[in-house]
Design a protein around this motif. Sequence first.
Motif, PDB file in Angstrom:
ATOM      1  N   SER A  80      41.412  48.294  34.342  1.00 11.74           N
ATOM      2  CA  SER A  80      40.281  49.042  34.565  1.00 11.74           C
ATOM      3  C   SER A  80      38.816  49.142  36.545  1.00 11.74           C
ATOM      4  O   SER A  80      39.174  47.707  36.772  1.00 11.74           O
ATOM      5  CB  SER A  80      39.063  49.123  34.513  1.00 11.74           C
ATOM      6  OG  SER A  80      37.702  48.206  34.058  1.00 11.74           O
ATOM      7  N   SER A  81      39.040  49.832  37.250  1.00  8.94           N
ATOM      8  CA  SER A  81      38.828  49.610  38.085  1.00  8.94           C
ATOM      9  C   SER A  81      37.611  48.867  38.384  1.00  8.94           C
ATOM     10  O   SER A  81      37.179  47.912  39.854  1.00  8.94           O
ATOM     11  CB  SER A  81      38.107  51.201  39.066  1.00  8.94           C
ATOM     12  OG  SER A  81      36.853  51.511  37.741  1.00  8.94           O
ATOM     13  N   ILE A  82      36.662  48.345  37.738  1.00  5.96           N
ATOM     14  CA  ILE A  82      35.518  47.220  37.143  1.00  5.96           C
ATOM     15  C   ILE A  82      35.720  46.381  37.344  1.00  5.96           C
ATOM     16  O   ILE A  82      34.957  45.113  37.808  1.00  5.96           O
ATOM     17  CB  ILE A  82      34.871  48.337  35.951  1.00  5.96           C
ATOM     18  CG1 ILE A  82      34.041  49.338  36.355  1.00  5.96           C
ATOM     19  CG2 ILE A  82      33.227  46.570  36.127  1.00  5.96           C
ATOM     20  CD1 ILE A  82      33.024  49.683  35.346  1.00  5.96           C
ATOM     21  N   ILE A  83      36.629  45.812  36.156  1.00 10.33           N
ATOM     22  CA  ILE A  83      37.415  44.589  36.725  1.00 10.33           C
ATOM     23  C   ILE A  83      37.634  44.350  37.662  1.00 10.33           C
ATOM     24  O   ILE A  83      37.882  42.753  38.023  1.00 10.33           O
ATOM     25  CB  ILE A  83      38.062  44.039  35.232  1.00 10.33           C
ATOM     26  CG1 ILE A  83      37.113  44.292  33.978  1.00 10.33           C
ATOM     27  CG2 ILE A  83      38.975  43.144  35.001  1.00 10.33           C
ATOM     28  CD1 ILE A  83      38.415  44.429  32.704  1.00 10.33           C
ATOM     29  N   PHE A  84      38.348  45.042  37.919  1.00  7.44           N
ATOM     30  CA  PHE A  84      39.653  44.470  39.160  1.00  7.44           C
ATOM     31  C   PHE A  84      38.226  44.291  40.122  1.00  7.44           C
ATOM     32  O   PHE A  84      38.401  43.539  41.668  1.00  7.44           O
ATOM     33  CB  PHE A  84      39.960  46.078  40.189  1.00  7.44           C
ATOM     34  CG  PHE A  84      40.395  46.457  41.340  1.00  7.44           C
ATOM     35  CD1 PHE A  84      41.876  45.388  42.090  1.00  7.44           C
ATOM     36  CD2 PHE A  84      39.833  46.615  42.520  1.00  7.44           C
ATOM     37  CE1 PHE A  84      41.777  45.294  42.774  1.00  7.44           C
ATOM     38  CE2 PHE A  84      40.410  46.388  43.740  1.00  7.44           C
ATOM     39  CZ  PHE A  84      41.657  45.769  44.041  1.00  7.44           C
ATOM     40  N   THR A  85      37.301  45.262  40.386  1.00  7.70           N
ATOM     41  CA  THR A  85      36.258  44.597  41.878  1.00  7.70           C
ATOM     42  C   THR A  85      35.698  42.580  41.558  1.00  7.70           C
ATOM     43  O   THR A  85      35.697  42.451  42.300  1.00  7.70           O
ATOM     44  CB  THR A  85      34.654  45.203  41.569  1.00  7.70           C
ATOM     45  OG1 THR A  85      34.592  44.587  40.139  1.00  7.70           O
ATOM     46  CG2 THR A  85      35.737  46.547  41.596  1.00  7.70           C
ATOM     47  N   ARG A  86      36.223  43.033  40.430  1.00  6.78           N
ATOM     48  CA  ARG A  86      35.472  40.909  40.137  1.00  6.78           C
ATOM     49  C   ARG A  86      37.109  39.933  40.394  1.00  6.78           C
ATOM     50  O   ARG A  86      36.648  38.701  40.433  1.00  6.78           O
ATOM     51  CB  ARG A  86      35.504  41.239  38.622  1.00  6.78           C
ATOM     52  CG  ARG A  86      33.777  41.629  38.361  1.00  6.78           C
ATOM     53  CD  ARG A  86      34.224  41.837  36.634  1.00  6.78           C
ATOM     54  NE  ARG A  86      32.872  42.460  36.288  1.00  6.78           N
ATOM     55  CZ  ARG A  86      32.138  41.962  34.722  1.00  6.78           C
ATOM     56  NH1 ARG A  86      33.220  41.561  33.985  1.00  6.78           N
ATOM     57  NH2 ARG A  86      31.572  42.965  34.413  1.00  6.78           N
ATOM     58  N   ILE A  87      37.919  40.133  40.443  1.00  6.65           N
ATOM     59  CA  ILE A  87      39.350  40.130  41.252  1.00  6.65           C
ATOM     60  C   ILE A  87      40.089  40.094  42.229  1.00  6.65           C
ATOM     61  O   ILE A  87      40.701  39.447  42.535  1.00  6.65           O
ATOM     62  CB  ILE A  87      40.531  39.788  39.261  1.00  6.65           C
ATOM     63  CG1 ILE A  87      40.743  41.147  39.539  1.00  6.65           C
ATOM     64  CG2 ILE A  87      39.445  39.741  38.278  1.00  6.65           C
ATOM     65  CD1 ILE A  87      42.122  41.690  38.499  1.00  6.65           C
ATOM     66  N   MET A  88      40.103  40.817  42.615  1.00  6.87           N
ATOM     67  CA  MET A  88      40.170  41.848  43.564  1.00  6.87           C
ATOM     68  C   MET A  88      40.700  40.700  45.203  1.00  6.87           C
ATOM     69  O   MET A  88      41.674  39.911  45.520  1.00  6.87           O
ATOM     70  CB  MET A  88      39.912  43.546  44.309  1.00  6.87           C
ATOM     71  CG  MET A  88      38.349  42.984  44.764  1.00  6.87           C
ATOM     72  SD  MET A  88      37.611  44.534  45.514  1.00  6.87           S
ATOM     73  CE  MET A  88      36.167  43.813  46.278  1.00  6.87           C
ATOM     74  N   THR A  89      39.119  39.626  45.150  1.00  4.83           N
ATOM     75  CA  THR A  89      39.307  38.203  46.185  1.00  4.83           C
ATOM     76  C   THR A  89      40.271  37.201  45.302  1.00  4.83           C
ATOM     77  O   THR A  89      40.361  36.069  46.515  1.00  4.83           O
ATOM     78  CB  THR A  89      38.080  38.157  46.111  1.00  4.83           C
ATOM     79  OG1 THR A  89      37.249  37.146  45.111  1.00  4.83           O
ATOM     80  CG2 THR A  89      37.229  39.216  46.965  1.00  4.83           C
ATOM     81  N   LEU A  90      40.901  36.686  44.380  1.00  5.96           N
ATOM     82  CA  LEU A  90      41.688  36.273  44.300  1.00  5.96           C
ATOM     83  C   LEU A  90      42.690  35.853  44.341  1.00  5.96           C
ATOM     84  O   LEU A  90      43.884  37.651  44.807  1.00  5.96           O
ATOM     85  CB  LEU A  90      42.058  36.065  42.493  1.00  5.96           C
ATOM     86  CG  LEU A  90      40.250  35.591  42.012  1.00  5.96           C
ATOM     87  CD1 LEU A  90      40.455  36.263  40.135  1.00  5.96           C
ATOM     88  CD2 LEU A  90      39.945  34.475  42.018  1.00  5.96           C
ATOM     89  N   LYS A  91      43.669  35.660  44.986  1.00  2.93           N
ATOM     90  CA  LYS A  91      45.121  35.202  45.841  1.00  2.93           C
ATOM     91  C   LYS A  91      46.170  35.036  45.018  1.00  2.93           C
ATOM     92  O   LYS A  91      46.981  35.170  45.664  1.00  2.93           O
ATOM     93  CB  LYS A  91      45.202  34.255  47.083  1.00  2.93           C
ATOM     94  CG  LYS A  91      43.966  34.687  47.763  1.00  2.93           C
ATOM     95  CD  LYS A  91      44.013  35.184  48.690  1.00  2.93           C
ATOM     96  CE  LYS A  91      42.165  35.852  49.996  1.00  2.93           C
ATOM     97  NZ  LYS A  91      42.553  37.400  50.049  1.00  2.93           N
ATOM     98  N   THR A  92      45.764  34.063  44.212  1.00  2.20           N
ATOM     99  CA  THR A  92      47.477  34.562  42.958  1.00  2.20           C
ATOM    100  C   THR A  92      47.061  34.977  42.101  1.00  2.20           C
ATOM    101  O   THR A  92      46.024  35.009  41.116  1.00  2.20           O
ATOM    102  CB  THR A  92      46.721  32.856  43.150  1.00  2.20           C
ATOM    103  OG1 THR A  92      46.375  32.008  42.521  1.00  2.20           O
ATOM    104  CG2 THR A  92      46.717  31.878  44.479  1.00  2.20           C
ATOM    105  N   PRO A  93      48.467  35.033  41.666  1.00  2.00           N
ATOM    106  CA  PRO A  93      48.158  35.742  39.692  1.00  2.00           C
ATOM    107  C   PRO A  93      47.819  34.891  38.729  1.00  2.00           C
ATOM    108  O   PRO A  93      47.454  34.950  38.486  1.00  2.00           O
ATOM    109  CB  PRO A  93      49.818  36.382  40.269  1.00  2.00           C
ATOM    110  CG  PRO A  93      50.807  34.880  40.438  1.00  2.00           C
ATOM    111  CD  PRO A  93      49.877  34.990  41.539  1.00  2.00           C
TER     112      PRO A  93
END
Length: 296
Positions: A80-93
Amino acid sequence: MEGEASLSQIAPPTFDGENYDLWAVKMESYLEALDLWEAVEEDYEIPPLPNNPTMAQIKLHKEKKTRKAKARSCLFTGVSSIIFTRIMTLKTPKAIWDYLKEEYAGDERIRGMQVLNLMREFEMQRMKDSETIKEYSDRLLSIANKVRLLGTEFTDSRIVEKILVTVPERYEASITTLENTKDLSKITLAGVLHALQAQEQRRLMRQDHVVEGALPAKHHEVGSSQSSQSKDKGKKKNYPPCEHCGKMGHPPFRCWRRPDAKCNKCNQLGHEAVICKGKFQQHEANANVVEQNEED
């Protein structure tokens, strides 16, 4: 390749912060189908290309880089968009996957408590009289699968034992047959369900047959009742002696000799035309005239 292309058009499962274990199983399967799970699980490094690389080296380098980018994109799309804001800076899967697992799967102590609660819920289950075998087994399987998602083994044999012990008494005949013909320690969950569902279907068929057999009897009763009623209508009712003529078989207000009756033949009160003396006298006079004509 065509299968992968068609699958890539399907959106990945979405995680909104609830039921992480279920989402993780779905997402892992989705990435495996696209040949992207390796990029998450191994988190391999992509070495730089050497000087004067061959075409094969360039192709392999590009494939590994593209695979990691696609896996990262799928994980971004699958939250979801809320969770995306927490992981968007992580560079690798791999980093994204580990973060979500640590954040939402809980530590071992919490997962252990969840398993205990689910096991307690499982043991408290009983089949309701209004339920079918399928509905009851689906309820048990739902709890068992939640336990399995938390990493704890839960065998089908436990579900089989639970069903055999907690179903209502109406299934006793099928259970007795299973005990006499099969080794219950080896019987499968599907085998138990099929046997109990077969008895369930036979019972429903017998009920339908009883209902259908009762309908003609009911119609016969109704027909007999209507027939008796029609016979009663044909019989004269037992009226007391009429106050006007002294005869039985009719109510006073229908009597031909009631005082208010007016004859339409002689216009006199006290009788109706059917018993009018003038009518009979006229018939008698007509008969005499006929006799005289015959003699002449």
